[in-house]
Motif scaffolding. Structure first.
Motif, PDB file in Angstrom:
ATOM      1  N   SER A   7       0.854  -1.186   0.000  1.00 56.27           N
ATOM      2  CA  SER A   7       0.000   0.000   0.000  1.00 56.27           C
ATOM      3  C   SER A   7       0.887   1.231   0.000  1.00 56.27           C
ATOM      4  O   SER A   7       2.094   1.142   0.244  1.00 56.27           O
ATOM      5  CB  SER A   7      -0.919   0.017   1.229  1.00 56.27           C
ATOM      6  OG  SER A   7      -0.164   0.039   2.430  1.00 56.27           O
ATOM      7  N   GLY A   8       0.281   2.367  -0.318  1.00 55.05           N
ATOM      8  CA  GLY A   8       1.009   3.622  -0.238  1.00 55.05           C
ATOM      9  C   GLY A   8       1.391   4.248  -1.558  1.00 55.05           C
ATOM     10  O   GLY A   8       1.934   5.348  -1.591  1.00 55.05           O
ATOM     11  N   GLY A   9       1.127   3.556  -2.660  1.00 59.27           N
ATOM     12  CA  GLY A   9       1.460   4.130  -3.945  1.00 59.27           C
ATOM     13  C   GLY A   9       0.498   5.247  -4.321  1.00 59.27           C
ATOM     14  O   GLY A   9      -0.499   5.489  -3.641  1.00 59.27           O
ATOM     15  N   GLY A  10       0.823   5.934  -5.415  1.00 56.80           N
ATOM     16  CA  GLY A  10      -0.044   7.004  -5.864  1.00 56.80           C
ATOM     17  C   GLY A  10       0.674   7.951  -6.800  1.00 56.80           C
ATOM     18  O   GLY A  10       1.790   7.674  -7.250  1.00 56.80           O
ATOM     19  N   LEU A  11       0.034   9.063  -7.054  1.00 56.90           N
ATOM     20  CA  LEU A  11       0.589  10.101  -7.930  1.00 56.90           C
ATOM     21  C   LEU A  11       1.270  11.162  -7.065  1.00 56.90           C
ATOM     22  O   LEU A  11       0.644  11.708  -6.142  1.00 56.90           O
ATOM     23  CB  LEU A  11      -0.524  10.737  -8.760  1.00 56.90           C
ATOM     24  CG  LEU A  11      -0.151  11.940  -9.610  1.00 56.90           C
ATOM     25  CD1 LEU A  11       0.867  11.546 -10.670  1.00 56.90           C
ATOM     26  CD2 LEU A  11      -1.394  12.549 -10.248  1.00 56.90           C
ATOM     27  N   VAL A  12       2.524  11.422  -7.384  1.00 56.13           N
ATOM     28  CA  VAL A  12       3.305  12.383  -6.614  1.00 56.13           C
ATOM     29  C   VAL A  12       4.037  13.308  -7.580  1.00 56.13           C
ATOM     30  O   VAL A  12       4.475  12.866  -8.650  1.00 56.13           O
ATOM     31  CB  VAL A  12       4.342  11.668  -5.715  1.00 56.13           C
ATOM     32  CG1 VAL A  12       5.061  12.665  -4.811  1.00 56.13           C
ATOM     33  CG2 VAL A  12       3.670  10.593  -4.874  1.00 56.13           C
ATOM     34  N   GLN A  13       4.187  14.543  -7.178  1.00 58.59           N
ATOM     35  CA  GLN A  13       4.938  15.483  -8.004  1.00 58.59           C
ATOM     36  C   GLN A  13       6.442  15.255  -7.842  1.00 58.59           C
ATOM     37  O   GLN A  13       6.895  14.787  -6.784  1.00 58.59           O
ATOM     38  CB  GLN A  13       4.590  16.915  -7.617  1.00 58.59           C
ATOM     39  CG  GLN A  13       3.188  17.332  -7.984  1.00 58.59           C
ATOM     40  CD  GLN A  13       2.953  18.806  -7.782  1.00 58.59           C
ATOM     41  OE1 GLN A  13       3.703  19.475  -7.064  1.00 58.59           O
ATOM     42  NE2 GLN A  13       1.916  19.330  -8.407  1.00 58.59           N
ATOM     43  N   PRO A  14       7.223  15.583  -8.853  1.00 54.18           N
ATOM     44  CA  PRO A  14       8.685  15.479  -8.715  1.00 54.18           C
ATOM     45  C   PRO A  14       9.163  16.260  -7.506  1.00 54.18           C
ATOM     46  O   PRO A  14       8.696  17.367  -7.230  1.00 54.18           O
ATOM     47  CB  PRO A  14       9.188  16.091 -10.021  1.00 54.18           C
ATOM     48  CG  PRO A  14       8.079  15.858 -10.990  1.00 54.18           C
ATOM     49  CD  PRO A  14       6.808  16.011 -10.196  1.00 54.18           C
ATOM     50  N   GLY A 110       1.816  -5.648  -6.049  1.00 57.42           N
ATOM     51  CA  GLY A 110       2.401  -4.404  -6.518  1.00 57.42           C
ATOM     52  C   GLY A 110       1.557  -3.191  -6.211  1.00 57.42           C
ATOM     53  O   GLY A 110       0.330  -3.276  -6.089  1.00 57.42           O
ATOM     54  N   THR A 111       2.239  -2.061  -6.102  1.00 59.32           N
ATOM     55  CA  THR A 111       1.567  -0.776  -5.922  1.00 59.32           C
ATOM     56  C   THR A 111       2.215   0.223  -6.871  1.00 59.32           C
ATOM     57  O   THR A 111       3.443   0.280  -6.987  1.00 59.32           O
ATOM     58  CB  THR A 111       1.637  -0.302  -4.459  1.00 59.32           C
ATOM     59  OG1 THR A 111       0.868   0.896  -4.302  1.00 59.32           O
ATOM     60  CG2 THR A 111       3.067  -0.039  -3.986  1.00 59.32           C
ATOM     61  N   LEU A 112       1.385   0.963  -7.576  1.00 60.40           N
ATOM     62  CA  LEU A 112       1.876   1.857  -8.620  1.00 60.40           C
ATOM     63  C   LEU A 112       2.280   3.208  -8.040  1.00 60.40           C
ATOM     64  O   LEU A 112       1.508   3.840  -7.307  1.00 60.40           O
ATOM     65  CB  LEU A 112       0.803   2.059  -9.692  1.00 60.40           C
ATOM     66  CG  LEU A 112       1.122   3.045 -10.811  1.00 60.40           C
ATOM     67  CD1 LEU A 112       2.329   2.563 -11.611  1.00 60.40           C
ATOM     68  CD2 LEU A 112      -0.091   3.226 -11.721  1.00 60.40           C
ATOM     69  N   VAL A 113       3.479   3.617  -8.392  1.00 57.88           N
ATOM     70  CA  VAL A 113       3.971   4.954  -8.050  1.00 57.88           C
ATOM     71  C   VAL A 113       4.154   5.722  -9.345  1.00 57.88           C
ATOM     72  O   VAL A 113       4.876   5.272 -10.240  1.00 57.88           O
ATOM     73  CB  VAL A 113       5.306   4.883  -7.281  1.00 57.88           C
ATOM     74  CG1 VAL A 113       5.889   6.282  -7.088  1.00 57.88           C
ATOM     75  CG2 VAL A 113       5.105   4.192  -5.933  1.00 57.88           C
ATOM     76  N   THR A 114       3.505   6.853  -9.447  1.00 57.05           N
ATOM     77  CA  THR A 114       3.621   7.695 -10.629  1.00 57.05           C
ATOM     78  C   THR A 114       4.135   9.061 -10.199  1.00 57.05           C
ATOM     79  O   THR A 114       3.542   9.709  -9.329  1.00 57.05           O
ATOM     80  CB  THR A 114       2.259   7.860 -11.327  1.00 57.05           C
ATOM     81  OG1 THR A 114       1.743   6.566 -11.666  1.00 57.05           O
ATOM     82  CG2 THR A 114       2.399   8.689 -12.599  1.00 57.05           C
ATOM     83  N   VAL A 115       5.239   9.452 -10.798  1.00 53.84           N
ATOM     84  CA  VAL A 115       5.846  10.747 -10.478  1.00 53.84           C
ATOM     85  C   VAL A 115       5.678  11.651 -11.677  1.00 53.84           C
ATOM     86  O   VAL A 115       6.288  11.435 -12.726  1.00 53.84           O
ATOM     87  CB  VAL A 115       7.329  10.596 -10.107  1.00 53.84           C
ATOM     88  CG1 VAL A 115       7.897  11.957  -9.673  1.00 53.84           C
ATOM     89  CG2 VAL A 115       7.511   9.561  -9.019  1.00 53.84           C
ATOM     90  N   SER A 116       4.851  12.651 -11.517  1.00 50.08           N
ATOM     91  CA  SER A 116       4.539  13.521 -12.635  1.00 50.08           C
ATOM     92  C   SER A 116       3.982  14.838 -12.122  1.00 50.08           C
ATOM     93  O   SER A 116       3.324  14.879 -11.082  1.00 50.08           O
ATOM     94  CB  SER A 116       3.517  12.853 -13.555  1.00 50.08           C
ATOM     95  OG  SER A 116       3.114  13.741 -14.580  1.00 50.08           O
ATOM     96  N   SER A 117       4.261  15.890 -12.870  1.00 50.27           N
ATOM     97  CA  SER A 117       3.708  17.194 -12.520  1.00 50.27           C
ATOM     98  C   SER A 117       2.409  17.435 -13.289  1.00 50.27           C
ATOM     99  O   SER A 117       1.782  18.487 -13.135  1.00 50.27           O
ATOM    100  CB  SER A 117       4.724  18.295 -12.802  1.00 50.27           C
ATOM    101  OG  SER A 117       5.158  18.233 -14.147  1.00 50.27           O
TER     102      SER A 117
END
Length: 117
Positions: A7-14, A110-117
């Motif tokens: 758990s804990g994945g998500g969309l995060v800014q750079p 798996g947990t998806l981590v997306t790093v994007s602005s």
């Protein structure tokens, strides 16, 4: 059998931070090492960090200084703190657990981590 749930994945800014968790459950197992792999789109799965039951840590060179792995042996839970996130950190992060005598015990989904602005 061991079940591992991340758990804990998500969309995060750079530049941001994220903390992933992975809890192991089941019976009849003795976990030694736990750790995290990641798989970016179109790439092979790579080991990013691992930690043994007695606290020995290992990190991939590509992430040293930005990732911190820790665990709670009583709760059979492993954590991955990722700081200064970069777009290239975008991936599905998979947790695993090993036993000293039985090798690989299992993978999480798996947990998806997306790093994007």
């Amino acid at each position: 059998q061991v079940q591992l749930v991340e758990s804990g994945g998500g969309l995060v800014q750079p530049g941001g931070s994220l903390r992933l968790s992975c809890a192991a459950s089941g019976s009849g197992f003795n976990i030694n090492a736990m750790g995290w792999y990641r798989q970016a789109p179109g790439a092979q799965r790579e080991l990013v960090a691992s930690i043994t039951r007695d606290g020995r840590r290992n990190y991939a060179d590509s992430v040293k200084g930005r990732l911190t792995i820790s665990r709670d042996n009583a709760e059979n839970t492993v954590y991955l703190q990722i700081d200064s996130l970069k777009p290239e950190d975008t991936a599905v992060y998979y947790c695993y657990a090993n036993s000293l005598y039985n090798g690989l015990l299992g993978w999480g989904k798996g947990t998806l981590v997306t790093v994007s602005s």
